[in-house]
Write an enzyme that holds these catalytic residues in place. Sequence first.
Site, PDB file in Angstrom:
ATOM      1  CD  GLU A  87      74.533  71.079  91.146  1.00 24.83           C
ATOM      2  OE1 GLU A  87      75.879  71.220  91.166  1.00 24.83           O
ATOM      3  OE2 GLU A  87      73.951  69.895  91.922  1.00 24.83           O
ATOM      4  CD  GLU A 118      77.803  56.820  72.470  1.00 25.95           C
ATOM      5  OE1 GLU A 118      79.106  56.758  72.862  1.00 25.95           O
ATOM      6  OE2 GLU A 118      77.189  57.490  73.582  1.00 25.95           O
TER       7      GLU A 118
END
Length: 302
Positions: A87, A118
């Site tokens: 963004e 992960e």
Amino acid sequence: MKDNINLDEIYTEQRNPLTMHIDEESTEGIIRLMNGEDAKVALAVEKEIPNIVKAVDLITEAIRGGGRLIYCGCGTSGRLGILDAVECLPTFSADSTVIDAFMAGGNDALFKAVEHAEDSRELAVKDLKERHFTAKDILCGIAASGRTPYVIGAMEYAKSLGAKVISVTCAKDSEIDKLSDIGIAPKLGGEVVTGSTRLKSGTAQKMILNMLSTATMIKLGKVYGNLMVDVKATNNKLVERCIRIVMAATGTDRENALNCLEKCGFSAKTAIVMILCAVDAGEAEKLLNSNYGRISDILRKE
């Protein structure tokens, strides 16, 4: 065989005594409990402002030195990092050469969990090397629990190169918090649903990332007053926003704002300097380049 993990030792796995019977509540009762817990998040983040300030100054220095801010995380934390980085392009014209992000499992993990990603420190190192990470860059490791191996691996590799490392966790004194140069770790208490860190933890992380990127972009001159003067005009709505920004910043009329924007490739920042300093586009760009892109600094010298 997976390594045993003692969840009792992970702060974000604590049970919240206020929501022990949330499954017995009415719809309104559930929502009010959630809202009450969310109301505590901003207060917890407020206590971390001194560390957030230090982090912003460190990030600003790194970017001015030709480096990048790079977010790294897993699951919700990783997605929030990517969201913040993505963004910044339309809002501040800051692309991946300024701010970037990646997560365990790659882009596929944005929509569906990638098993065991992960848990791999080695995979994080590989992902950082693919981004040509150097000592000039700054890494921000994001992990609510403060113990995710993937994030730890990325942080250790970054530090081995001499890069500065920031962490955003919800677990003070966790491994990730201790490993960072600047640790940001609001104390939130147990989640509404035990261990669901997409809730308060995710909200806190989003607030912190908003502060890190927005404050940095302000310091880099991408905001004048409270106007996003480096907005990228990629569609009709944003073209109109550029026009309105120039009008608001200068007091000029729509016709002149549009005329100036057309002369400088629809850079609101350049158009504003053209009008306020009565110069052409080339001179306006020179003034911006010699003042770290900060319009307010240019005007103080006029």
